[in-house]
Write a protein that holds these residues in place. Sequence first.
Motif, short mmCIF file in Angstrom:
data_model
loop_
_atom_site.label_atom_id
_atom_site.label_comp_id
_atom_site.label_asym_id
_atom_site.label_seq_id
_atom_site.Cartn_x
_atom_site.Cartn_y
_atom_site.Cartn_z
N VAL A 24 0.81 -1.21 0.00
CA VAL A 24 0.00 0.00 0.00
C VAL A 24 0.85 1.27 0.00
CG1 VAL A 24 -1.74 1.27 1.31
CG2 VAL A 24 -1.88 -1.21 1.16
N LYS A 25 1.93 1.22 0.75
CA LYS A 25 2.70 2.46 0.98
C LYS A 25 3.88 2.57 0.01
CE LYS A 25 1.76 2.27 5.92
NZ LYS A 25 2.37 2.06 7.25
N SER A 26 4.17 3.80 -0.38
CA SER A 26 5.32 4.08 -1.21
C SER A 26 6.59 3.55 -0.52
CB SER A 26 5.41 5.60 -1.39
OG SER A 26 6.67 5.99 -1.87
N GLY A 27 7.44 2.82 -1.28
CA GLY A 27 8.68 2.30 -0.75
C GLY A 27 8.55 1.08 0.15
N GLU A 28 7.34 0.56 0.27
CA GLU A 28 7.10 -0.57 1.17
C GLU A 28 7.84 -1.82 0.71
OE1 GLU A 28 2.93 -1.32 1.63
OE2 GLU A 28 3.21 -2.38 3.53
N VAL A 29 8.39 -2.57 1.66
CA VAL A 29 9.04 -3.85 1.39
C VAL A 29 8.44 -4.88 2.34
CG1 VAL A 29 11.19 -5.16 1.36
CG2 VAL A 29 11.20 -2.74 0.69
N LYS A 30 8.01 -5.99 1.78
CA LYS A 30 7.47 -7.08 2.60
C LYS A 30 8.13 -8.38 2.19
CE LYS A 30 2.87 -5.34 3.78
NZ LYS A 30 1.42 -5.62 3.74
N LYS A 31 8.31 -9.26 3.18
CA LYS A 31 8.95 -10.56 2.91
C LYS A 31 8.05 -11.69 3.36
CE LYS A 31 13.75 -9.06 2.98
NZ LYS A 31 15.12 -9.36 3.39
N GLN A 32 8.06 -12.74 2.55
CA GLN A 32 7.39 -13.98 2.91
C GLN A 32 8.38 -15.10 2.60
OE1 GLN A 32 3.86 -14.42 0.52
NE2 GLN A 32 2.59 -13.15 1.84
N LYS A 33 9.06 -15.55 3.61
CA LYS A 33 10.06 -16.62 3.43
C LYS A 33 11.04 -16.23 2.32
CE LYS A 33 7.00 -20.19 5.20
NZ LYS A 33 6.33 -21.49 4.96
N ARG A 34 11.03 -16.91 1.19
CA ARG A 34 12.00 -16.62 0.12
C ARG A 34 11.52 -15.53 -0.83
NH1 ARG A 34 11.93 -20.17 -3.25
NH2 ARG A 34 10.15 -21.38 -2.51
N LEU A 35 10.32 -15.00 -0.62
CA LEU A 35 9.76 -13.99 -1.51
C LEU A 35 9.88 -12.61 -0.89
CD1 LEU A 35 8.48 -16.68 -2.56
CD2 LEU A 35 6.40 -15.39 -3.00
N PHE B 176 8.81 -8.58 -1.71
CA PHE B 176 7.97 -7.71 -2.51
C PHE B 176 8.33 -6.26 -2.20
CE2 PHE B 176 4.92 -11.04 -3.61
CZ PHE B 176 5.13 -11.96 -2.59
N GLN B 177 8.41 -5.46 -3.28
CA GLN B 177 8.73 -4.04 -3.09
C GLN B 177 7.74 -3.18 -3.85
OE1 GLN B 177 12.90 -3.55 -4.32
NE2 GLN B 177 13.46 -3.55 -2.17
N PHE B 178 7.46 -2.01 -3.30
CA PHE B 178 6.63 -1.00 -3.95
C PHE B 178 7.52 0.20 -4.19
CE2 PHE B 178 3.14 0.66 -5.78
CZ PHE B 178 2.00 0.95 -5.06
N GLY B 179 7.57 0.70 -5.40
CA GLY B 179 8.45 1.80 -5.75
C GLY B 179 8.13 3.08 -4.99
N GLU B 180 9.15 3.90 -4.85
CA GLU B 180 8.98 5.16 -4.11
C GLU B 180 7.95 6.06 -4.76
OE1 GLU B 180 11.66 4.54 -0.90
OE2 GLU B 180 10.20 6.11 -1.28
N ALA B 181 7.92 6.06 -6.07
CA ALA B 181 6.97 6.91 -6.80
C ALA B 181 5.65 6.20 -7.08
CB ALA B 181 7.59 7.37 -8.12
N LYS B 182 5.51 4.99 -6.59
CA LYS B 182 4.29 4.18 -6.80
C LYS B 182 3.96 4.00 -8.28
CE LYS B 182 1.12 4.16 -3.52
NZ LYS B 182 -0.01 4.51 -2.64
N LYS B 183 5.01 3.87 -9.09
CA LYS B 183 4.78 3.57 -10.51
C LYS B 183 5.24 2.15 -10.84
CE LYS B 183 3.75 6.36 -13.42
NZ LYS B 183 4.34 7.64 -13.88
N ASN B 184 5.86 1.48 -9.87
CA ASN B 184 6.34 0.14 -10.16
C ASN B 184 6.41 -0.69 -8.88
OD1 ASN B 184 9.13 0.53 -8.94
ND2 ASN B 184 9.11 2.11 -10.51
N SER B 185 6.51 -1.99 -9.08
CA SER B 185 6.62 -2.92 -7.98
C SER B 185 7.44 -4.11 -8.46
CB SER B 185 5.24 -3.39 -7.53
OG SER B 185 5.32 -4.30 -6.45
N SER B 186 7.98 -4.88 -7.54
CA SER B 186 8.75 -6.06 -7.93
C SER B 186 8.53 -7.19 -6.95
CB SER B 186 10.24 -5.73 -8.03
OG SER B 186 10.76 -5.40 -6.76
N LEU B 187 8.76 -8.40 -7.47
CA LEU B 187 8.72 -9.63 -6.66
C LEU B 187 10.03 -10.36 -6.92
CD1 LEU B 187 7.73 -12.23 -5.25
CD2 LEU B 187 6.36 -12.70 -7.27
N HIS B 188 10.75 -10.65 -5.87
CA HIS B 188 12.02 -11.36 -5.98
C HIS B 188 11.92 -12.67 -5.22
CE1 HIS B 188 16.39 -11.85 -6.32
NE2 HIS B 188 16.36 -12.26 -5.07
N ILE B 189 12.29 -13.76 -5.88
CA ILE B 189 12.32 -15.06 -5.22
C ILE B 189 13.78 -15.49 -5.09
CG2 ILE B 189 11.59 -17.46 -5.25
CD1 ILE B 189 9.23 -16.67 -6.97
N THR B 190 14.20 -15.77 -3.90
CA THR B 190 15.55 -16.24 -3.64
C THR B 190 15.59 -17.76 -3.69
OG1 THR B 190 15.91 -14.34 -2.18
CG2 THR B 190 17.44 -16.18 -1.96
#
Lengths: 111, 112
Positions: free
Chosen positions: A50-61, A63-77
Amino acid sequence: GQQVMQIPQYQHVQEGEDFTTYCNSSTTLSNIQWYKQRPGGHPVFLIQLVKSGEVKKQKRLTFQFGEAKKNSSLHITATQTTDVGTYFCADLNTGFQKLVFGTGTRLLVSP
Amino acid sequence: DTEVTQTPKHLVMGMTNKKSLKCEQHMGHRAMYWYKQKAKKPPELMFVYSYEKLSINESVPSRFSPECPNSSLLNLHLHALQPEDSALYLCASSWGAAEKLFFGSGTQLSVL
């Protein structure tokens, strides 16, 4: 209308490698939700940002929300074969109750 | 019970047939949705019901007719469909507009 694009469209990795999918929007994103759809299955909710710049983790996943709220990413380790599926980001336009899905990234993991 | 149940799982129909897709949830969710998904594409929103009232119709052709008989049930009535309407039809529900969606397993529809 709003377009939510994801890159890459498709990625094939060896088990143990990392994976990232990027979600980009032509307009400012409201709330980002991420879903996973296994082959032959239905979308399953993973997380909401929800929030600009937010980062959340779920085990190996991660999730990031961009500072400008124009992009997001999901990284799996260290991917596992159970990570196989299509990952969708989705922008929740709360004013109109509409969840607009991104184009999706299909992940294939070889053992 | 955290499930959204859809029936039938598979449906084959001719272009002159009338059929209905059914969706049920017992989570007390007040919003219910129909999505259409073509192979290798994202789900596309068709209809949204909020508190049993149709709140969004995404310019869907009239050969698709939604119905929400009560807070737990959602139907999609199909009539005179075209082959290009063949797709996976997904029902979903949520507590409200800003909440996560719970999807059913879908109805795979083929129109001949």
